[in-house]
Design an enzyme around this catalytic site. Sequence first.
Site, PDB file in Angstrom:
ATOM      1  N   HIS B  52       0.844  -1.199   0.000  1.00  0.00           N
ATOM      2  CA  HIS B  52       0.000   0.000   0.000  1.00  0.00           C
ATOM      3  C   HIS B  52       0.882   1.253   0.000  1.00  0.00           C
ATOM      4  O   HIS B  52       2.034   1.224   0.440  1.00  0.00           O
ATOM      5  CB  HIS B  52      -0.900  -0.002   1.242  1.00  0.00           C
ATOM      6  CG  HIS B  52      -1.989  -1.029   1.199  1.00  0.00           C
ATOM      7  ND1 HIS B  52      -3.047  -1.039   2.073  1.00  0.00           N
ATOM      8  CD2 HIS B  52      -2.185  -2.091   0.372  1.00  0.00           C
ATOM      9  CE1 HIS B  52      -3.853  -2.054   1.791  1.00  0.00           C
ATOM     10  NE2 HIS B  52      -3.340  -2.719   0.773  1.00  0.00           N
ATOM     11  N   GLU B  54       0.955   3.812   1.878  1.00  0.00           N
ATOM     12  CA  GLU B  54       1.490   4.203   3.188  1.00  0.00           C
ATOM     13  C   GLU B  54       2.685   3.330   3.572  1.00  0.00           C
ATOM     14  O   GLU B  54       3.680   3.825   4.121  1.00  0.00           O
ATOM     15  CB  GLU B  54       0.425   4.050   4.286  1.00  0.00           C
ATOM     16  CG  GLU B  54      -0.828   4.871   4.080  1.00  0.00           C
ATOM     17  CD  GLU B  54      -1.933   4.078   3.385  1.00  0.00           C
ATOM     18  OE1 GLU B  54      -1.637   3.387   2.374  1.00  0.00           O
ATOM     19  OE2 GLU B  54      -3.074   4.137   3.839  1.00  0.00           O
ATOM     20  N   CYS B  82      -6.081   1.667   5.876  1.00  0.00           N
ATOM     21  CA  CYS B  82      -6.695   0.412   6.336  1.00  0.00           C
ATOM     22  C   CYS B  82      -6.080   0.047   7.689  1.00  0.00           C
ATOM     23  O   CYS B  82      -5.188   0.723   8.195  1.00  0.00           O
ATOM     24  CB  CYS B  82      -6.439  -0.708   5.315  1.00  0.00           C
ATOM     25  SG  CYS B  82      -4.745  -1.332   5.318  1.00  0.00           S
ATOM     26  N   CYS B  85      -2.225  -0.552   7.625  1.00  0.00           N
ATOM     27  CA  CYS B  85      -1.450   0.692   7.546  1.00  0.00           C
ATOM     28  C   CYS B  85      -1.563   1.483   8.848  1.00  0.00           C
ATOM     29  O   CYS B  85      -0.586   2.088   9.294  1.00  0.00           O
ATOM     30  CB  CYS B  85      -1.908   1.522   6.354  1.00  0.00           C
ATOM     31  SG  CYS B  85      -1.457   0.734   4.783  1.00  0.00           S
TER      32      CYS B  85
END
Lengths: 146, 146
Positions: B52, B54, B82, B85
Amino acid sequence: MTDDYFMMQALKEASQALEEEEVPIGAVVVINDRIIARGHNMTEKLKDPTAHAEMIALTSAFNALGAKYLPEASLYVTIEPCLMCAGAIYWSKLGRIVYGADDDKNGYRRTSRENWPFHPKAELVKGIMADECARLMKEFFDKRRG
Amino acid sequence: MTDDYFMMQALKEASQALEEEEVPIGAVVVINDRIIARGHNMTEKLKDPTAHAEMIALTSAFNALGAKYLPEASLYVTIEPCLMCAGAIYWSKLGRIVYGADDDKNGYRRTSRENWPFHPKAELVKGIMADECARLMKEFFDKRRG
């Protein structure tokens, strides 16, 4: 092969971490009674607090298989996963999680903290350019749907 | 520099993801009004569902600074993080989180699911060789305490 056997392999990884003066947690990913990936905690070595045994074993499994999802796999990890690793396990669609000892401080069951998963001192701001941020997502999913 | 400015930079990363046919989410890490790391979603390219925006921006920030903790940093991300993260942000001790649009499906606020952060179909087993698993941890922390 038994759960004990694979946990022993995860323990070997944890011992390796201990030798490297890392918090001693180890993990293996197993499909059809075969270990396809291993990992141990490397947060100190990599100076990366996300380099947990589970993250390393999962990323190694994705690489080994060239697959994003692991519904047929089991993850063996010596200590209860934290919330981040539980999230990674979720995204992988991993089918079976086996862990050894509970982690009463950092385990996923203790860190949900009523919708505040961030550090207690962290500040949260939201809604900055929200429309623009959402628009890109809409564009992507509209296109994908055809 | 304003929050809008840095969110615009995160949006640039998201647009880059869109061009690469990835779910368009972008992030930047900022310290003292300077961007020290960037990232965008690369789950398809890397065949890794944990890649992801992040995670990539944070790991890049740790590498850039050679530091495990980012209490002085702000993370700008176009979409609500999410749970995975959010957990990574927690471990980094990041001081300020700024996000654009809510994610009503996968955002951290929706995915805590009452202590079941794993995939709905996942099976969980615990307590396998728990004593051995815990013993290594005790050994490590006993030694560290001197």
